[in-house]
Structure formats: structure tokens, C-alpha cells
Design a protein around this motif. Structure first.
Motif, PDB file in Angstrom:
ATOM      1  N   GLU A   9       0.836  -1.208   0.000  1.00 17.09           N
ATOM      2  CA  GLU A   9       0.000   0.000   0.000  1.00 17.09           C
ATOM      3  C   GLU A   9       0.874   1.262   0.000  1.00 17.09           C
ATOM      4  OE1 GLU A   9      -3.824   1.847   2.360  1.00 17.09           O
ATOM      5  OE2 GLU A   9      -2.872   0.040   3.122  1.00 17.09           O
ATOM      6  N   ARG A  27      -9.957   2.893  -6.359  1.00 10.57           N
ATOM      7  CA  ARG A  27      -9.111   2.553  -5.216  1.00 10.57           C
ATOM      8  C   ARG A  27      -7.650   2.940  -5.415  1.00 10.57           C
ATOM      9  NH1 ARG A  27     -12.488  -0.884  -2.175  1.00 10.57           N
ATOM     10  NH2 ARG A  27     -10.944  -0.691  -0.522  1.00 10.57           N
ATOM     11  N   VAL A  51      -2.394  -9.366  -5.923  1.00 11.93           N
ATOM     12  CA  VAL A  51      -3.046  -8.639  -4.829  1.00 11.93           C
ATOM     13  C   VAL A  51      -2.356  -7.281  -4.701  1.00 11.93           C
ATOM     14  CG1 VAL A  51      -3.683  -8.606  -2.395  1.00 11.93           C
ATOM     15  CG2 VAL A  51      -3.639 -10.785  -3.638  1.00 11.93           C
ATOM     16  N   ASP A  52      -3.000  -6.265  -5.256  1.00 14.05           N
ATOM     17  CA  ASP A  52      -2.528  -4.895  -5.093  1.00 14.05           C
ATOM     18  C   ASP A  52      -3.237  -4.392  -3.839  1.00 14.05           C
ATOM     19  OD1 ASP A  52      -2.114  -2.200  -5.095  1.00 14.05           O
ATOM     20  OD2 ASP A  52      -2.713  -1.855  -7.171  1.00 14.05           O
ATOM     21  N   THR A  53      -2.486  -4.248  -2.750  1.00 11.03           N
ATOM     22  CA  THR A  53      -3.145  -3.932  -1.475  1.00 11.03           C
ATOM     23  C   THR A  53      -3.668  -2.487  -1.429  1.00 11.03           C
ATOM     24  OG1 THR A  53      -1.028  -3.480  -0.437  1.00 11.03           O
ATOM     25  CG2 THR A  53      -1.929  -5.686  -0.135  1.00 11.03           C
ATOM     26  N   ASN A  54      -3.412  -1.722  -2.484  1.00  8.98           N
ATOM     27  CA  ASN A  54      -4.073  -0.423  -2.603  1.00  8.98           C
ATOM     28  C   ASN A  54      -5.521  -0.602  -3.001  1.00  8.98           C
ATOM     29  OD1 ASN A  54      -1.753   1.573  -2.377  1.00  8.98           O
ATOM     30  ND2 ASN A  54      -0.993   0.074  -3.856  1.00  8.98           N
ATOM     31  N   VAL A  55      -5.827  -1.777  -3.544  1.00  7.68           N
ATOM     32  CA  VAL A  55      -7.145  -2.041  -4.103  1.00  7.68           C
ATOM     33  C   VAL A  55      -7.943  -3.007  -3.229  1.00  7.68           C
ATOM     34  CG1 VAL A  55      -8.175  -3.338  -6.017  1.00  7.68           C
ATOM     35  CG2 VAL A  55      -6.594  -1.484  -6.497  1.00  7.68           C
ATOM     36  N   ARG A  56      -7.261  -4.028  -2.701  1.00 10.33           N
ATOM     37  CA  ARG A  56      -7.941  -4.943  -1.786  1.00 10.33           C
ATOM     38  C   ARG A  56      -6.932  -5.537  -0.801  1.00 10.33           C
ATOM     39  NH1 ARG A  56      -7.368 -10.537  -1.889  1.00 10.33           N
ATOM     40  NH2 ARG A  56      -6.880 -11.554  -3.885  1.00 10.33           N
ATOM     41  N   ALA A  57      -7.445  -6.060   0.326  1.00 10.73           N
ATOM     42  CA  ALA A  57      -6.547  -6.563   1.367  1.00 10.73           C
ATOM     43  C   ALA A  57      -6.029  -7.950   1.008  1.00 10.73           C
ATOM     44  CB  ALA A  57      -7.293  -6.608   2.693  1.00 10.73           C
ATOM     45  N   THR A  59      -5.580 -11.618   2.036  1.00 12.40           N
ATOM     46  CA  THR A  59      -6.332 -12.417   3.013  1.00 12.40           C
ATOM     47  C   THR A  59      -5.565 -13.687   3.398  1.00 12.40           C
ATOM     48  OG1 THR A  59      -7.431 -13.714   1.297  1.00 12.40           O
ATOM     49  CG2 THR A  59      -8.510 -11.650   1.966  1.00 12.40           C
ATOM     50  N   ASP A  62      -5.648 -16.128   0.557  1.00 13.73           N
ATOM     51  CA  ASP A  62      -4.616 -15.920  -0.473  1.00 13.73           C
ATOM     52  C   ASP A  62      -3.324 -16.616  -0.033  1.00 13.73           C
ATOM     53  OD1 ASP A  62      -6.155 -14.150  -2.094  1.00 13.73           O
ATOM     54  OD2 ASP A  62      -5.657 -12.471  -0.770  1.00 13.73           O
ATOM     55  N   ARG A 163     -11.085  -0.888 -10.773  1.00  9.47           N
ATOM     56  CA  ARG A 163     -10.677  -0.273  -9.505  1.00  9.47           C
ATOM     57  C   ARG A 163      -9.663   0.859  -9.692  1.00  9.47           C
ATOM     58  NH1 ARG A 163     -12.025  -3.163  -4.925  1.00  9.47           N
ATOM     59  NH2 ARG A 163     -13.849  -4.394  -5.394  1.00  9.47           N
TER      60      ARG A 163
END
Ligand code: B12
Length: 499
Positions: A9, A27, A51-57, A59, A62, A163
């Protein structure tokens, strides 16, 4: 193999555009193009999840799914990268790291299993070969530079396109100039390496086929590094490409000598470019010589900017204070320059010395290096001991930010810009998100912010004088909201550094 491609992020910085993205319901500003390119270089049979954590967390699911994590980052993402690496290690994953953060500071990341540094086109194949043979090394580097004509198109299909506010594409790497504070030539060299026009058209086609109609940022270090090729080949190809397509405006970065070439500017505008970021740095010639930015020296920079605006390109600008030769008058001079030029998106930072640059070496030899740089060149900190007293420097810096983003001068600058700007030939298509952004701006800026008066004055003024530029005026009002939010925070950081 199940591969997680991880992007940390961004903190709440000038370029994160976090407060502006909320208006359009997006996002992130741009996708992680490095990881998408790496994905295209990995074996086809591997399963990949971005997983771009700027867009989603990220998990636990994952982590349980994956065998291995590939992580990319810039220095500004250092802390969030650390957090992601720790989570991957705790989940028992092998971690492979690359990109500018690790190219500069891999020694600081003991937990990472493999560093695949520099350009993945050169360093990833030997790593993959060693991995297959069961003896992968810890460190892969290369002093050579990749031939971009062999670079595969990024794997767009991994991306949740909706996003993002803007897509990115890369035509060239490297910069012919030699500014001593810049990381680009240390990472990517002076020789400008380019993709073919056919590669670029194929990348655009693939974005278009996936439904992308929004803006595309050519993330080149200096888009005009090879002018003859642009004029004879790429720009005509882009002009032909957009003939049967609506929308898709282009944005890029270039050097100020763009202003000297009217034909190049005209072709760029015809091809759909409407915005260009330029490193202006300082109106002071001595400081330009000090940092080796000779291409900006002895010019009428305000007139250059206006010529580019008149051609139909909005100019965004980077500015720096804290050079050895900066006099106390520099702060007001920067303010005057920014206001007169109508550069609305003005990024002003304190001089920082990133590792690997000539400036870093000079500061080290002079005993003036305090630490590694923060990675965010607009956070009001510096990792060098400046010639000017730090208290005076941070106070002057605060004065610039307080002024240029305060509602009255900021909105005045928008008008200065709109008066000069030739309405773009390629209109950004109106989307539902733009309508929402306009509605949100009415509430958040027009009713609930201290810029409410200037906001309404600007809207009515634009409607009367330049109705075709209303969407630009709205967008810049929203940017201003973001800049004010970020700068208020940075000023506090700068103060604490001085004490
Ligand atoms: C687009 C861009 C941005 C976008 C961000 C896009 C995004 N979401 O990532 C924006 C405009 C927001 C941005 C902002 C900033 N940026 Co920027 N940006 C770029 C730029 C121009 C292009 C990045 C890109 O997409 N490259 C294309 C891809 C293909 O290249 P790549 O990411 O390097 O990936 C290659 C290799 O590095 C490697 N690789 C990358 N990741 C991985 C991972 C693994 C596992 C492996 C094996 C390999 C690998 O393989 C790829 C193919 O060869 C670069 C310069 C450059 N030419 O790279 C600067 C650059 C990355 N930015 C930089 C900086 C300093 C910033 C800012 C602080 C401000 C500024 N002065 O520009 C801010 C900070 C961001 C923030 N939010 O606060 C520096 C980073 C220096 C560093 N050591 O970290 C660069 C290098 C420019 C410079 N002047 O030095 N930036």
C-alpha cells in the motif's frame, strides 16, 4: 506453482491521490505495471493471483493458496512492504523481491529469500532456471540493460481494471539527461531504449479489448528521449490507432525541450496526449547548474510552459528547494513562478538524495548524509544536511505549500491555466464515475470545505468563459482538495524535523 504477486500500500502522499480517488470511487491511481510485466515472464503453466493492497486486502485465503510470493515496491512503500513480507514468511511462503525499493536497499530485508533485481527481462530467466534445477541463489543482478523490443505485454487479465483511475503503459526506459538527484539513470541508464510501435499498439489493443476507455499514462522516464522515432513512427501509429476509437486520453512525462518542437507537440496532441509532467525543479540558474539539470538552464521557463499549454497539453511540474545555492529569496521565487506559469499540479519537495545517485555520493563524501531518504519526495523531510539552516528551509518550504494550495491562489492558478490551455482534441469520455465525482465535489468542496467560495466562482467563470473546459476545472478543484489534505499533514512532519 501458485504465485501471489504482491504490491504494498502507498502511504497517504501527494501522488497517492487518495483523497481525489474517493470522488471517482476508484481505489488506486495506477496499476503495478512492474508486477504485470513480471507475470508475463513467468511460466505459462503457473497459477497467478495479483493482490494490489491499494485495491484490496491480502487475506489468509490468499496466503493458504500460494506457494510463493513475488513482491514489488518503490522506496515510499518500504513499511508496507515489510508488513507483507512478514505475513508471507509467517505463512511459510518463499518470498521473491524485485523493483526499485529492493534495487536500492536489499540489504535491509533479511527475511526475503531471493532478490531478483534490476530489469526482470534479464534477471528472472536465470533465477527460474536455477529454481527449476533446485539451487536458486539469493541475489540476481545485472549491470546490462534489457532490449525492450523483447519485453512481453503486461498480463492485464490479472487486474481488476475498474478499480483503477488510469492504466499505464511503457514505451521507453532510460533518460539522456544527468540530473544528480534522480534515480532513473542509476536504475535504467542514459541510453533511451524503446519498444516498437507494433508492441505499443498491441498493448493498447489488449486494454481496449478488455473494455478500458479511460486515460492511459505512458510511464516513460522521458517520453521524448527519441524524437525522430516519435515523429516518424510511434505518433503516426497512435493517430491511426485512435481513428475509430473514442476516448483514451494519454498522459506522460517529458523534458522541457518539448517546448522547442511545435511539430512534436502538435503530433502528440493529435495522438491524444493532454497532460505532461515536467521536472522544472527551480527557476534559479545556479541551482540548475549545481544539480546538472542543464537542459532547463538559461531558458524562459514560464514561456516554455505556456507554449506547451497553448499546444493543448496541461503541464504538471516538479519543484525542489534545498539546493546548496538556494538563497532565502528562493521560496517567494518558486511561489511566483508556479503562480505565473499556471502549473496547477505543482509537486514541491525538499531536496533528497536517493541511494545510487551522484548527489548521494557527494553528500556521503562531504559528510552531509543523515540517513536513507524517505522515498516520498514531498513529505517535508530530507536525508541530507542542507547548506541553509534546516529551520529556515522547512519554514520556507511550509510557506510555499501554505501558499500554493490555499484556496485563493490555487483557484487563481486554475484560471491562469484555463486561459492558456487549448481545449484537447481527444475528449475524455464521460463516465458515470465522473458524474458521481461532480456530485461529490458539490458537497465536499462546494458546501463543506473552506474553498467553497472559490469553487463556485470557478464553476460559473468556466461555464461563462470556457464551457468546454468544465470537466478540467472540476478535476483540478478535486485535485486541490487532495493536495490540501496531504500538505496539511506534511507540514506537520516538516516542523517536527526542524525541532
Ligand atoms: C509510474 C510511476 C509512478 C506512479 C505509480 C505507479 C504505480 N502504481 O506503481 C506514480 C505517478 C503514482 C508515481 C509516484 C511516485 N514515484 Co514513481 N515512478 C513511476 C515510473 C515513471 C514508472 C513505473 C513503472 O510502471 N515502470 C514500468 C515497470 C515495467 O518497471 P518497474 O516497475 O521498474 O519493473 C521492472 C523491474 O523493476 C522489475 N521488477 C519490478 N518489480 C518486480 C518484482 C519482482 C518480484 C521481480 C522479480 C522483478 C520486478 O521487473 C520489471 C520489468 O523489468 C518510475 C520510473 C521507471 N521508469 O520505472 C518512477 C519511480 C518508480 N518513481 C519513483 C518515485 C521516487 C516516486 C515518488 C516518490 C515521486 C516521484 N518523484 O515521482 C512517488 C511516490 C509514490 C506515492 N504514491 O507516493 C522512483 C522510485 C525510486 C525508488 N528507488 O523507489 C522512480 C524509479 C523514478 C525516479 N525518479 O527515480 N510513480
Amino acid at each position: 506453482m501458485n504465485i501471489l504477486l504482491l504490491y504494498p500500500e502507498f502511504p497517504d502522499t501527494f501522488w497517492s491521490f487518495k483523497h481525489a480517488l474517493a470522488f471517482v470511487g476508484k481505489r488506486a491511481a495506477l496499476p503495478p505495471l512492474g508486477l504485470l510485466t513480471v507475470a508475463a515472464l513467468l511460466p505459462r503453466e503457473w497459477q497467478m493471483r495479483l493482490v494490489d493492497t491499494n485495491v484490496r486486502a491480502l487475506t489468509e485465503k490468499d496466503l493458504a493458496w500460494a506457494d510463493c510470493a513475488f513482491i514489488s515496491a518503490m522506496v515510499v512503500q518500504r513499511e508496507s512492504a515489510r508488513g507483507l513480507i512478514a505475513r508471507c514468511k509467517a505463512a511459510g511462503l518463499r518470498v521473491v523481491a524485485g523493483g526499485p525499493l529492493f534495487a536500492c536497499e536489499h540489504q535491509l530485508f533479511g527475511e526475503v529469500d531471493h532478490f531478483v533485481l534490476n530489469e526482470a527481462e534479464l534477471t528472472l530467466p536465470p533465477f527460474l532456471k536455477d529454481l527449476e534445477q533446485g539451487h536458486p541463489q539469493r541475489l540476481y543482478t545485472s549491470a546490462a540493460f534489457a532490449d525492450l523490443r523483447l519485453t512481453p505485454a503486461p498480463l492485464w487479465r490479472l487486474l481488476a481494471l475498474k478499480r483503477y483511475a488510469t492504466m499505464s503503459i511503457q514505451f521507453s526506459r532510460g533518460c539522456p539527461y544527468n540530473c544528480d538527484f534522480c534515480n532513473v539513470t542509476a536504475l535504467l541508464g542514459h541510453r533511451v531504449r524503446i519498444k516498437s510501435s507494433a508492441q505499443i499498439i498491441a498493448e493498447l489493443d489488449s486494454l481496449h479489448a478488455q473494455g478500458w476507455r479511460g486515460a492511459v499514462f505512458f510511464v516513460d522516464d522521458n517520453f521524448i528521449g527519441n524524437k525522430p522515432f516519435l515523429k516518424a513512427d510511434l505518433l503516426p501509429a497512435l493517430i491511426a490507432w485512435r481513428k475509430d476509437k473514442a476516448g483514451t486520453a494519454f498522459i506522460t512525462e517529458a523534458s522541457i525541450d518539448l517546448a522547442d518542437d511545435q511539430r512534436l507537440m502538435d503530433l502528440m496532441v493529435q495522438a491524444g496526449f493532454d497532460t505532461v509532467f515536467i521536472g522544472i525543479e527551480t527557476p534559479d540558474n545556479t541551482c540548475l547548474s549545481e544539480c546538472g539539470k542543464h537542459q532547463n538552464g538559461d531558458r524562459n521557463l514560464v514561456e516554455d510552459v505556456k507554449r506547451i499549454q497553448r499546444a493543448g497539453l496541461q503541464v504538471q511540474g516538479g519543484f525542489i528547494v534545498g539546493f546548496d545555492h538556494d538563497a532565502p529569496s528562493i521560496f517567494q521565487r518558486q511561489i511566483d513562478f508556479i503562480q505565473r506559469s499556471g502549473i496547477v499540479t505543482a509537486m514541491v519537495g525538499l531536496l533528497q538524495a536517493p541511494a545510487g545517485t551522484r548527489l548521494y555520493e557527494r553528500m556521503r563524501l562531504e559528510g552531509r548524509l543523515r540517513s536513507e531518504h524517505s522515498g516520498d519526495n514531498v513529505d517535508g523531510t530530507t536525508n541530507i544536511i542542507p547548506v541553509m539552516k534546516i529551520e529556515a528551509l522547512t519554514a520556507g518550504y511550509r510557506k510555499i505549500l501554505d501558499h500554493i494550495y490555499a484556496p485563493a491562489p490555487y483557484y487563481l492558478r486554475i484560471r491562469t491555466f484555463l486561459r492558456e490551455y487549448k481545449a484537447p482534441r481527444v475528449r475524455r469520455p464521460l463516465q458515470f464515475s465522473h458524474f458521481l465525482a461532480a456530485m461529490r465535489s458539490v458537497y465536499r468542496i462546494g458546501l463543506a470545505s473552506r474553498a467553497w467560495l472559490q469553487y463556485w466562482q470557478l464553476l460559473f467563470w468556466t461555464l461563462l468563459r470556457y464551457p468546454r473546459l468544465l470537466s478540467e476545472a472540476l478535476m483540478l478543484a478535486i485535485y486541490g482538495y487532495h493536495f490540501r489534505m496531504v500538505c496539511e499533514r506534511h507540514v506537520v512532519k516538516g516542523e517536527s524535523m526542524a525541532t
